[in-house]
Design a protein around this motif. Structure first.
Motif, short mmCIF file in Angstrom:
data_model
loop_
_atom_site.label_atom_id
_atom_site.label_comp_id
_atom_site.label_asym_id
_atom_site.label_seq_id
_atom_site.Cartn_x
_atom_site.Cartn_y
_atom_site.Cartn_z
N MET A 5 -33.94 -49.12 -78.06
CA MET A 5 -34.36 -49.74 -79.32
C MET A 5 -35.89 -49.71 -79.46
O MET A 5 -36.42 -49.46 -80.54
CB MET A 5 -33.84 -51.16 -79.41
CG MET A 5 -34.02 -51.81 -80.73
SD MET A 5 -33.17 -53.40 -80.70
CE MET A 5 -33.33 -53.86 -82.40
N ILE A 6 -36.59 -49.95 -78.37
CA ILE A 6 -38.05 -49.90 -78.39
C ILE A 6 -38.52 -48.48 -78.74
O ILE A 6 -39.37 -48.28 -79.62
CB ILE A 6 -38.65 -50.35 -77.04
CG1 ILE A 6 -38.39 -51.84 -76.83
CG2 ILE A 6 -40.14 -50.04 -76.96
CD1 ILE A 6 -38.75 -52.35 -75.45
N LEU A 7 -37.93 -47.48 -78.09
CA LEU A 7 -38.32 -46.10 -78.34
C LEU A 7 -38.00 -45.68 -79.76
O LEU A 7 -38.81 -45.01 -80.42
CB LEU A 7 -37.63 -45.16 -77.34
CG LEU A 7 -37.99 -45.37 -75.88
CD1 LEU A 7 -37.16 -44.45 -75.00
CD2 LEU A 7 -39.47 -45.16 -75.64
N GLU A 8 -36.83 -46.07 -80.26
CA GLU A 8 -36.47 -45.73 -81.64
C GLU A 8 -37.43 -46.36 -82.63
O GLU A 8 -37.86 -45.71 -83.59
CB GLU A 8 -35.04 -46.17 -81.94
CG GLU A 8 -33.99 -45.28 -81.33
CD GLU A 8 -32.57 -45.76 -81.59
OE1 GLU A 8 -32.38 -46.87 -82.13
OE2 GLU A 8 -31.65 -45.01 -81.25
N ALA A 34 -41.16 -49.86 -70.97
CA ALA A 34 -40.12 -49.03 -71.59
C ALA A 34 -40.59 -47.60 -71.74
O ALA A 34 -39.84 -46.65 -71.48
CB ALA A 34 -39.71 -49.62 -72.94
N LEU A 35 -41.84 -47.43 -72.16
CA LEU A 35 -42.39 -46.08 -72.29
C LEU A 35 -42.50 -45.40 -70.93
O LEU A 35 -42.18 -44.21 -70.80
CB LEU A 35 -43.77 -46.14 -72.96
CG LEU A 35 -43.78 -46.55 -74.43
CD1 LEU A 35 -45.21 -46.78 -74.90
CD2 LEU A 35 -43.08 -45.51 -75.28
N SER A 36 -42.90 -46.13 -69.94
CA SER A 36 -42.99 -45.58 -68.59
C SER A 36 -41.62 -45.19 -68.05
O SER A 36 -41.45 -44.13 -67.44
CB SER A 36 -43.65 -46.61 -67.66
OG SER A 36 -43.72 -46.13 -66.36
N PHE A 37 -40.62 -46.03 -68.31
CA PHE A 37 -39.26 -45.74 -67.88
C PHE A 37 -38.76 -44.45 -68.53
O PHE A 37 -38.18 -43.59 -67.86
CB PHE A 37 -38.34 -46.91 -68.27
CG PHE A 37 -36.89 -46.64 -67.98
CD1 PHE A 37 -36.37 -46.85 -66.72
CD2 PHE A 37 -36.05 -46.18 -68.99
CE1 PHE A 37 -35.03 -46.61 -66.46
CE2 PHE A 37 -34.71 -45.93 -68.72
CZ PHE A 37 -34.20 -46.14 -67.46
N ALA A 38 -39.01 -44.29 -69.82
CA ALA A 38 -38.57 -43.09 -70.53
C ALA A 38 -39.28 -41.85 -69.98
O ALA A 38 -38.64 -40.80 -69.79
CB ALA A 38 -38.84 -43.24 -72.02
#
Length: 52
Positions: A5-8, A34-38
């Motif tokens: 959801m954060i990435l979207e 979240a960005l680091s995880f992606a």
């Protein structure tokens, strides 16, 4: 809030500040995590060329 959801939201043009205002329990560190995880998830992917 899920990483997806954060990435979207970010890909739709929302800023981190927009997310923080919309979700008061969300922190800037959580968005960056979240960005680091992606990014880490994509590093592990292999791309194989396919002849067309």
């Amino acid at each position: 809030m899920a990483v997806e959801m954060i990435l979207e939201s970010l890909s739709e043009g929302k800023s981190i500040e927009n997310l923080l205002e919309a979700y008061p329990r969300l922190s800037r560190d959580a968005v960056l995590a979240a960005l680091s995880f992606a990014a880490d998830a994509l590093k592990g992917e292999k791309i194989y060329p396919v002849a067309v």
